[in-house]
Write a protein that holds these residues in place. Sequence first.
Motif, short mmCIF file in Angstrom:
data_model
loop_
_atom_site.label_atom_id
_atom_site.label_comp_id
_atom_site.label_asym_id
_atom_site.label_seq_id
_atom_site.Cartn_x
_atom_site.Cartn_y
_atom_site.Cartn_z
N PHE A 139 -10.46 -21.63 26.84
CA PHE A 139 -11.39 -20.99 26.49
C PHE A 139 -10.71 -19.45 26.78
O PHE A 139 -10.54 -19.05 28.02
N ASN A 143 -15.06 -15.04 27.08
CA ASN A 143 -15.60 -16.26 26.87
C ASN A 143 -15.81 -17.03 28.07
O ASN A 143 -14.76 -17.92 28.16
N ASP A 193 -17.76 -28.05 25.49
CA ASP A 193 -17.85 -26.41 25.03
C ASP A 193 -18.77 -25.60 25.56
O ASP A 193 -19.65 -26.31 26.23
N THR A 195 -20.10 -21.16 24.95
CA THR A 195 -19.96 -20.00 24.24
C THR A 195 -20.83 -18.82 24.82
O THR A 195 -21.98 -19.11 24.85
#
Length: 457
Positions: A139, A143, A193, A195
Amino acid sequence: MNIIGISAYHHDSAAAHIQNHIIKAASHEERFSRKKYDNSFPVKTLRWIRKQQEQVDAVVFYEQKGFRERQSIKREIKAAIPGKYPIEFMQHHDCHAMSAILTTDWEDCAVMVVDSVGGKYATSLGVYENNNITWIKRFEYPNSLGLFYSTVTRFLGFTPLMDEEKVMSAAAYGEPKWVEYAKEKLITTEIGDYTLLQDLRRGIGVGPLDWDIAASAQEILQECLLNLAGWLHKETGKFKLAYGGGVALNCVANTQLVRYTNFNDIAIQPAAGDAGTSLGAAALIERPLWEGPFLGYNDSLNQNPEDIAFKLLQGEVVPVINGRAEFGPRALGNRSLLCLPTDVNITKLNNIKKRVNDNWRPYAPICLDYIAEDLFDIYQPSYDMLFIAYNETDKFKTHDDTARLQLVNNKSNAFLNKILEITTNKGEPILINTSLNAKGKPIVNSVEDFRNEVNLF
């Protein structure tokens, strides 16, 4: 080989020395400069290291830089370490990863690095096999989970990249009421994940300390880490995790990883932040044997453990300087203030450390490992204050029934073990262990620092 690793310029600069697979020395620059979180080139630490060895075979810097920056860094290195030797520049997250791996004897494991930024990356997920680190998901900054947590640190009135531990402590007083709001406005997460929905590099302002905001940030961080670690386990099939980066100092989140993932063992280096990358950088050249965190400056008050135990049982707060200083931000018994866990002693510690506006912060308990499970609910034993335990006794009552417990035995710290054996036999199995430092100053390095800086009365 004589290998020196260096980290500098971002925050908490440090240097380390490995000789023939043995870690000979490692220290934060702040311990010598007496400037907390000193990020300058570690000239004083390197001067101390060079007194312990002669020929340098290689110097390793913890980040890859552009040509002009590399040339400037090389000049700094050559000025501090005369001689002919190669200078290598490593990837920041590789250094974090190896700083955790080197604390084990593992030949393979999953690897996770989570910090604010290292090079262009903020989070890296991968695997260690055949002496190589392979990243399988990364990443890019901004972020960044580290940036998210540091933004909350600033918003709550603390100093980012320094006071994140205060947010972790504050979280225990609140309720995670703002999680859903934050997921709408700031950050989303799912398996493997996350974000950031905003660029947080300029922050979101500064407000008052709010327990519920701290609790919400901690809850979100834990959820993100669990999602990442769960994905990493499934992807790699590994049951051991080497975990590095500044976020790995969040012992509450670390314990959630132990409890709620399929990793059977999690390795974290006590200097998990950028200071530890100096050792990780050197270890990428030659992996050393890990014998514990006591790698710093050697000094002593020439104390007797029997005398210390007697004073503790009389209700005194006792400073301890014994042997080599700890590498990492937490005192583990060689640069410590010790006392019985009483209300009177808590008041004394708050006065010594001048905790006026943050006297709500808890102090950490220590006890002998072979009786710990009679007193605490432990998910992963920790001799380095990297995980929490849950309290099962009124002997050490904390605000949320948790404690950043340090276990002690003769191998981890023989001096501290002797003190605890005596107090335990006298009916006091738990002591408080907090860092020996004055407010705004680093942990003391030497007896001279202690006498110049710390007022016990």
